[in-house]
Write a protein that holds these residues in place. Structure first.
Motif, PDB file in Angstrom:
ATOM      1  N   PRO A 293      -0.047  15.411   4.419  1.00 55.66           N
ATOM      2  CA  PRO A 293      -0.963  14.598   5.071  1.00 55.66           C
ATOM      3  C   PRO A 293      -1.811  13.915   5.905  1.00 55.66           C
ATOM      4  N   LEU A 294      -2.345  15.749   5.905  1.00 54.72           N
ATOM      5  CA  LEU A 294      -4.326  15.258   6.195  1.00 54.72           C
ATOM      6  C   LEU A 294      -4.857  14.845   5.726  1.00 54.72           C
ATOM      7  N   SER A 295      -4.604  15.388   3.604  1.00 49.83           N
ATOM      8  CA  SER A 295      -5.554  15.324   3.228  1.00 49.83           C
ATOM      9  C   SER A 295      -5.841  13.266   2.820  1.00 49.83           C
TER      10      SER A 295
ATOM     11  N   VAL B  24       2.809   7.189   4.694  1.00 50.09           N
ATOM     12  CA  VAL B  24       2.391   6.254   6.013  1.00 50.09           C
ATOM     13  C   VAL B  24       1.479   5.950   6.741  1.00 50.09           C
ATOM     14  N   VAL B  25       1.193   7.082   6.902  1.00 52.99           N
ATOM     15  CA  VAL B  25      -0.260   7.038   7.653  1.00 52.99           C
ATOM     16  C   VAL B  25      -1.207   6.057   6.642  1.00 52.99           C
TER      17      VAL B  25
ATOM     18  N   MET C  69       4.017  14.474   2.561  1.00 54.12           N
ATOM     19  CA  MET C  69       3.854  13.617   1.782  1.00 54.12           C
ATOM     20  C   MET C  69       4.030  12.219   1.818  1.00 54.12           C
ATOM     21  N   LEU C  70       5.634  11.783   2.380  1.00 52.43           N
ATOM     22  CA  LEU C  70       6.213  10.045   3.343  1.00 52.43           C
ATOM     23  C   LEU C  70       5.441  10.680   4.302  1.00 52.43           C
ATOM     24  N   LEU C  71       5.028  11.140   5.100  1.00 52.84           N
ATOM     25  CA  LEU C  71       4.493  11.154   6.181  1.00 52.84           C
ATOM     26  C   LEU C  71       2.749  10.799   5.978  1.00 52.84           C
TER      27      LEU C  71
ATOM     28  N   PHE D  33       0.789  -1.721   0.542  1.00 51.59           N
ATOM     29  CA  PHE D  33       0.042   0.231  -0.043  1.00 51.59           C
ATOM     30  C   PHE D  33       1.106   1.426   0.187  1.00 51.59           C
ATOM     31  N   PHE D  34       1.537   1.130   0.391  1.00 50.50           N
ATOM     32  CA  PHE D  34       2.652   2.479   0.904  1.00 50.50           C
ATOM     33  C   PHE D  34       3.809   2.430  -0.623  1.00 50.50           C
ATOM     34  N   GLY D  35       3.770   1.999  -1.182  1.00 45.64           N
ATOM     35  CA  GLY D  35       4.716   1.527  -2.826  1.00 45.64           C
ATOM     36  C   GLY D  35       3.235   2.309  -3.989  1.00 45.64           C
TER      37      GLY D  35
END
Length: 174
Positions: free
Chosen positions: A78-80, A113-114, A108-110, A17-19
């Protein structure tokens, strides 16, 4: 999702999912940034796909994303990832306003991860359970087919309405 990940533990699901979300958000950011740059350089994009993205960038969804990025700045990225339907418009808006990549990347990376954590745990489990419940009966399969058909019809009607509107405005069709 690949069959190899069926019943997989957290880390393989997280990596998958991260990829996926990393690729998707990077493409969204860079395409929006590139098309915006091209649009500023050329008032009428000539390439059909650039014209389509150009029209999308001028739509209400992107305008909402721009307002969000203008109001919240880098925190919006990250909130998006926490709300459905906001990831694409906010990341595109970051590309449109040419948010500096060194500032955009950690946010974006954070968010990735979320997103991967949610989908590798409760998100994927809920989706799998709903799909299993729906396909466990003939009525569930019929409901999925009706929903898929309705979505296809709505998309076709929207595309047709947009083409008619652009033809009425005298705009070129892609």
């Amino acid at each position: 999702m690949p069959a190899a990940l069926d019943g997989a533990s957290f880390w393989p699901l997280f990596a998958f999912f991260f990829g996926v979300v990393l690729l998707r958000t990077q493409l969204t950011y860079w395409i929006a940034r590139l098309v915006t740059r091209w649009s500023l350089d050329h008032t009428r994009p000539r390439r059909p796909w650039v014209a389509r993205v150009h029209r999308w960038l001028q739509g209400e969804g992107t305008a909402r994303g721009l307002r969000t990025v203008e109001r919240w700045g880098v925190v919006a990225v990250p909130l998006s990832f926490l709300a459905t339907g906001t990831k694409t418009v906010v990341n595109a808006a970051a590309g449109v306003v040419a948010m500096p990549f060194p500032r955009y990347l950690p946010a974006m990376l954070l968010g990735c991860v979320v997103h991967a954590t949610i989908y590798a745990t409760v998100g994927w489990a809920a989706w799998s359970a709903a799909l299993a419940a729906a396909t466990g009966s003939a009525w569930g399969i019929a409901a999925i087919a009706v929903i898929a058909l309705a979505v296809l019809i709505l998309v076709a009607l929207r595309l047709r309405a947009r083409r008619r509107a652009s033809t009425a405005d005298g705009a070129e069709l892609p």
